[in-house]
Design a protein around this motif. Structure first.
Motif, short mmCIF file in Angstrom:
data_model
loop_
_atom_site.label_atom_id
_atom_site.label_comp_id
_atom_site.label_asym_id
_atom_site.label_seq_id
_atom_site.Cartn_x
_atom_site.Cartn_y
_atom_site.Cartn_z
N GLY A 164 0.84 -1.20 0.00
CA GLY A 164 0.00 0.00 0.00
C GLY A 164 0.87 1.24 0.00
N GLY A 165 0.26 2.39 0.22
CA GLY A 165 1.01 3.63 0.27
C GLY A 165 1.03 4.37 -1.05
N MET A 166 1.84 5.43 -1.10
CA MET A 166 1.93 6.28 -2.26
C MET A 166 3.29 6.14 -2.93
SD MET A 166 0.19 9.69 -0.60
CE MET A 166 0.74 10.72 -1.96
N GLY A 167 3.32 6.52 -4.21
CA GLY A 167 4.56 6.40 -4.98
C GLY A 167 5.64 7.36 -4.52
N GLY A 168 5.24 8.56 -4.09
CA GLY A 168 6.21 9.48 -3.51
C GLY A 168 7.12 10.15 -4.50
N PHE A 169 6.65 10.47 -5.71
CA PHE A 169 7.49 11.18 -6.68
C PHE A 169 7.69 12.62 -6.24
CE2 PHE A 169 7.88 13.88 -10.45
CZ PHE A 169 9.01 13.32 -11.05
N GLU A 170 8.97 13.09 -6.29
CA GLU A 170 9.27 14.43 -5.80
C GLU A 170 10.58 14.91 -6.41
OE1 GLU A 170 8.68 15.93 -1.41
OE2 GLU A 170 10.65 14.99 -1.59
N ILE A 171 10.60 16.16 -6.86
CA ILE A 171 11.81 16.82 -7.36
C ILE A 171 11.99 18.10 -6.56
CG2 ILE A 171 13.01 17.78 -9.36
CD1 ILE A 171 12.39 14.90 -9.83
N VAL A 172 13.13 18.25 -5.89
CA VAL A 172 13.34 19.37 -4.98
C VAL A 172 14.46 20.27 -5.51
CG1 VAL A 172 13.90 20.06 -2.61
CG2 VAL A 172 12.65 17.93 -3.04
N GLY A 173 14.18 21.57 -5.55
CA GLY A 173 15.17 22.54 -5.98
C GLY A 173 15.27 23.71 -5.01
N SER A 174 16.21 24.60 -5.29
CA SER A 174 16.44 25.73 -4.40
C SER A 174 15.30 26.74 -4.39
CB SER A 174 17.73 26.46 -4.80
OG SER A 174 17.65 26.91 -6.16
N GLU A 175 14.45 26.71 -5.46
CA GLU A 175 13.37 27.68 -5.57
C GLU A 175 11.98 27.06 -5.41
OE1 GLU A 175 13.96 30.89 -5.81
OE2 GLU A 175 16.11 30.48 -5.81
N GLY A 176 11.92 25.73 -5.26
CA GLY A 176 10.62 25.09 -5.13
C GLY A 176 10.71 23.59 -5.29
N THR A 177 9.59 22.93 -5.04
CA THR A 177 9.51 21.46 -5.12
C THR A 177 8.28 21.05 -5.92
OG1 THR A 177 10.59 21.15 -2.98
CG2 THR A 177 9.18 19.36 -3.77
N ILE A 178 8.49 20.11 -6.83
CA ILE A 178 7.37 19.50 -7.53
C ILE A 178 7.10 18.14 -6.89
CG2 ILE A 178 6.62 18.42 -9.69
CD1 ILE A 178 8.03 20.63 -11.21
N PHE A 179 5.83 17.90 -6.54
CA PHE A 179 5.47 16.63 -5.93
C PHE A 179 4.13 16.16 -6.47
CE2 PHE A 179 3.86 20.02 -3.31
CZ PHE A 179 2.61 19.60 -2.86
N GLU A 180 3.88 14.87 -6.32
CA GLU A 180 2.67 14.27 -6.88
C GLU A 180 1.60 14.15 -5.81
OE1 GLU A 180 1.64 10.69 -10.03
OE2 GLU A 180 3.46 10.58 -8.82
N HIS A 181 0.45 14.79 -6.04
CA HIS A 181 -0.68 14.74 -5.11
C HIS A 181 -1.66 13.67 -5.61
CE1 HIS A 181 -4.39 15.97 -3.05
NE2 HIS A 181 -3.61 16.57 -2.17
N PRO A 182 -2.20 12.83 -4.73
CA PRO A 182 -3.06 11.73 -5.19
C PRO A 182 -4.33 12.17 -5.91
CG PRO A 182 -3.14 11.95 -2.79
CD PRO A 182 -2.03 12.81 -3.27
N GLU A 183 -4.77 13.39 -5.67
CA GLU A 183 -6.01 13.87 -6.30
C GLU A 183 -5.77 15.02 -7.27
OE1 GLU A 183 -8.51 14.88 -3.05
OE2 GLU A 183 -8.87 12.79 -2.45
N ARG A 184 -4.81 15.87 -6.99
CA ARG A 184 -4.60 17.07 -7.80
C ARG A 184 -3.50 16.93 -8.83
NH1 ARG A 184 -3.88 21.95 -3.75
NH2 ARG A 184 -3.84 23.11 -5.74
N GLY A 185 -2.81 15.79 -8.84
CA GLY A 185 -1.74 15.58 -9.81
C GLY A 185 -0.45 16.25 -9.38
N MET A 186 0.32 16.76 -10.33
CA MET A 186 1.61 17.36 -10.03
C MET A 186 1.44 18.79 -9.53
SD MET A 186 3.89 15.09 -10.55
CE MET A 186 4.07 13.52 -11.43
N LEU A 187 2.04 19.06 -8.36
CA LEU A 187 1.95 20.38 -7.76
C LEU A 187 3.35 20.98 -7.59
CD1 LEU A 187 -0.68 19.82 -4.92
CD2 LEU A 187 -1.07 20.58 -7.27
N LEU A 188 3.41 22.29 -7.69
CA LEU A 188 4.65 23.02 -7.44
C LEU A 188 4.47 23.81 -6.15
CD1 LEU A 188 7.39 24.32 -8.01
CD2 LEU A 188 6.24 25.88 -9.60
N GLY A 189 5.30 23.49 -5.18
CA GLY A 189 5.23 24.17 -3.90
C GLY A 189 6.47 25.03 -3.66
N ARG A 190 6.26 26.17 -3.03
CA ARG A 190 7.36 27.04 -2.63
C ARG A 190 7.19 27.37 -1.15
NH1 ARG A 190 9.63 28.66 -7.46
NH2 ARG A 190 8.21 28.80 -9.26
#
Length: 335
Positions: free
Chosen positions: A241-267
């Protein structure tokens, strides 16, 4: 009408690929070759097509426009050695090969004959992932520091490979490895699609369940990319079970996979926003048909092939690291 030949029906995805062909009026399955006659004959009968046990005769047919290689992992090499010189487009199941030396040898053969070859990777070609790749390439995340991804399911606990047709997944001489070879290669390829080639790798790969004891059923690898970023990947047949946990982290933000909203960019201290989706690219059989029709550029196909070879090189280093217990340099592909 695009006419295709299937070279082996060993892979678990074979039925899906045949279904793709039979469901589309613009393509036809002309023949199935298989070195296991019973298996090939059964699949041919179900598909309503011809079976042949003569590889040379299938490769020489004028009424075939391209080939699909669905053999056991280690059997890709002999089939590709025979099919590449024909010059017709080829779709080969992943991984390209199970060793980097084989991949580099076949790369030379492909270049020599100019044969378009792509693999069964599909994860980077979705609209969401195309958007991620474009966003990272644009510099939206700043300097990439680290990334992670888990590609896993519970195949061992579900005993998915007990049938005679699929038991090769559990036989090292045919599979070249277990869960990490099967699932980890997708994770490695996905991160390489975003971050580029890997410089060195360290991994721990083993068997936790004892259900298919001759091969691994899980593994974790740490990757140091040529661009300096660090990555963590997991591949498993014992993920319940669980989530795939795809994530790319940079100095200006992070892209991560949300189970309902898809790919999100967080700062930092900002509400995450959706990453703009890109244009989906054709995969697997659709990619082969598009290649035959000249709808994909050589540039795209060459980049696709190099990414698949980079994944083989990284996987090779991961398995070597698991044996040695330390970091292993990844062979670099000449570009």
């Amino acid at each position: 009408m695009v006419r295709l030949a299937l070279l082996s029906a060993a892979h678990t995805h074979t039925k899906g690929f045949i279904g793709n062909i039979t469901a589309n009026d613009d393509r036809d399955l002309a023949v199935i070759y298989d070195d296991v006659a019973d298996r090939g004959q059964r699949f041919a009968a179900e598909a309503g097509t011809e079976y042949s046990g003569d590889l040379a005769a299938v490769l020489a047919r004028d009424d075939v426009d391209g080939f699909i290689v669905c053999a056991a992992n280690t059997q890709h090499v002999p089939l590709l050695r025979a099919a590449v010189p024909v010059g017709k487009p080829i779709f080969c199941e992943k991984p390209f090969t199970t060793s980097v030396d084989d991949a580099l040898e076949l790369h030379e053969l492909i270049q020599q004959h100019g044969t378009p070859v792509h693999m069964g990777y599909f994860q980077p070609f979705t609209p969401d992932m195309q958007g991620v790749i474009a966003s990272v390439a644009s510099g939206a995340l700043g300097q990439i520091t680290h990334a992670r991804y888990r590609n896993a399911h519970a195949a061992a606990y579900g005993r998915w490979f007990d049938s005679p047709d699929l038991s090769w997944f559990t036989q090292p001489d045919l599979s070249g490895g277990g869960a990490f070879m099967d699932m980890g290669t997708h994770a490695v390829h996905r991160l390489i699609s975003v971050l580029g080639p890997v410089a060195e790798a360290m991994a721990i790969i083993g068997n936790a369940s004892g259900i298919y004891p001759d091969v691994d059923d899980h593994g974790v690898a740490w990757l140091r990319f040529v661009n300096g970023a660090l990555g963590t990947v997991e591949g498993s047949w014992v993920q319940t079970g669980g989530m795939g946990g795809f994530e790319i982290v940079g100095s200006e933000g992070t892209i991560f996979e949300h189970p309902e909203r898809g790919m999100l960019l967080g700062r930092s201290r900002e509400e995450p926003v959706e990453v703009a989706a890109g244009e989906a690219r054709p995969t697997t059989v659709d990619r082969l048909v598009a290649t035959i029709r000249g709808e994909l550029t050589r540039e795209e196909l060459n980049a696709d092939l190099l990414c698949a070879i980079d994944a083989v090189a990284a996987m090779d280093a991961c398995y070597a690291s698991s044996e040695s217990g330390g970091w292993v340099a990844v062979k670099q592909v000449s570009r």
